[in-house]
Design a protein around this motif. Structure first.
Motif, PDB file in Angstrom:
ATOM      1  N   ALA A  88       0.872  -1.173   0.000  1.00 46.68           N
ATOM      2  CA  ALA A  88       0.000   0.000   0.000  1.00 46.68           C
ATOM      3  C   ALA A  88       0.909   1.224   0.000  1.00 46.68           C
ATOM      4  CB  ALA A  88      -0.908   0.000   1.213  1.00 46.68           C
TER       5      ALA A  88
ATOM      6  N   HIS B 212      -6.442   8.681  -2.093  1.00 45.06           N
ATOM      7  CA  HIS B 212      -7.003   7.340  -1.935  1.00 45.06           C
ATOM      8  C   HIS B 212      -5.847   6.405  -1.627  1.00 45.06           C
ATOM      9  CE1 HIS B 212     -10.280   9.288  -4.091  1.00 45.06           C
ATOM     10  NE2 HIS B 212     -11.050   8.375  -3.522  1.00 45.06           N
ATOM     11  N   VAL B 213      -6.137   5.219  -1.118  1.00 46.48           N
ATOM     12  CA  VAL B 213      -5.084   4.270  -0.759  1.00 46.48           C
ATOM     13  C   VAL B 213      -4.827   3.337  -1.944  1.00 46.48           C
ATOM     14  CG1 VAL B 213      -4.373   2.474   0.844  1.00 46.48           C
ATOM     15  CG2 VAL B 213      -5.793   4.371   1.658  1.00 46.48           C
TER      16      VAL B 213
ATOM     17  N   VAL C 251      -3.172   0.154  -3.750  1.00 47.69           N
ATOM     18  CA  VAL C 251      -2.713  -1.171  -3.329  1.00 47.69           C
ATOM     19  C   VAL C 251      -2.288  -1.923  -4.582  1.00 47.69           C
ATOM     20  CG1 VAL C 251      -3.380  -3.321  -2.191  1.00 47.69           C
ATOM     21  CG2 VAL C 251      -4.319  -1.152  -1.387  1.00 47.69           C
TER      22      VAL C 251
ATOM     23  N   PHE D  34      -8.445   2.462  -3.095  1.00 52.76           N
ATOM     24  CA  PHE D  34      -9.476   2.334  -2.069  1.00 52.76           C
ATOM     25  C   PHE D  34      -9.713   3.694  -1.425  1.00 52.76           C
ATOM     26  CE2 PHE D  34      -7.876  -1.962  -2.295  1.00 52.76           C
ATOM     27  CZ  PHE D  34      -8.958  -2.765  -1.999  1.00 52.76           C
TER      28      PHE D  34
ATOM     29  N   TRP E 292     -10.467   1.059   2.870  1.00 50.62           N
ATOM     30  CA  TRP E 292      -9.215   0.382   3.218  1.00 50.62           C
ATOM     31  C   TRP E 292      -9.204  -0.006   4.698  1.00 50.62           C
ATOM     32  CZ3 TRP E 292      -5.741  -2.519   1.346  1.00 50.62           C
ATOM     33  CH2 TRP E 292      -4.528  -2.717   1.984  1.00 50.62           C
TER      34      TRP E 292
ATOM     35  N   VAL F  84      -8.784  -3.772   6.241  1.00 53.48           N
ATOM     36  CA  VAL F  84      -7.723  -4.124   7.194  1.00 53.48           C
ATOM     37  C   VAL F  84      -8.328  -4.675   8.485  1.00 53.48           C
ATOM     38  CG1 VAL F  84      -5.861  -3.171   8.630  1.00 53.48           C
ATOM     39  CG2 VAL F  84      -6.027  -2.546   6.212  1.00 53.48           C
TER      40      VAL F  84
END
Length: 76
Positions: free
Chosen positions: A33, A39-40, A42, A55, A60, A64
């Motif tokens: 990541a 935004h995240v 990945v 995400f 996210w 997790v």
């Protein structure tokens, strides 16, 4: 760089990639990541120039949390 609203075609254009401290280092099934983005992103750690999925931060964090609590179904 952006393919659509949920992916980036070449993830190497982004910075801040990290692997989980739970990664065993075998490189067989690791995700990375990236920090510091709206935004995240990945990606597959073996495909650094491949695509990344984006995400929302809430999405996210939900993912997790589900992983940590064992709430994801196991493949058959």
């Amino acid at each position: 760089m952006v393919s659509n609203e949920r992916t980036i075609s070449d993830s190497s254009a982004l910075t801040g990639w990290y692997k989980s401290s739970y990664s065993d280092g075998s490189q067989s099934e690791c995700l990375e990541a990236a920090r510091g983005h709206a935004h995240v992103p990945v990606r597959d750690s073996k495909a650094v120039t491949g695509p990344a999925v984006l995400f929302s931060l809430d999405g996210w964090m939900e993912f997790v949390t589900a992983v940590k609590k064992g709430r994801l179904p196991h493949p058959q």
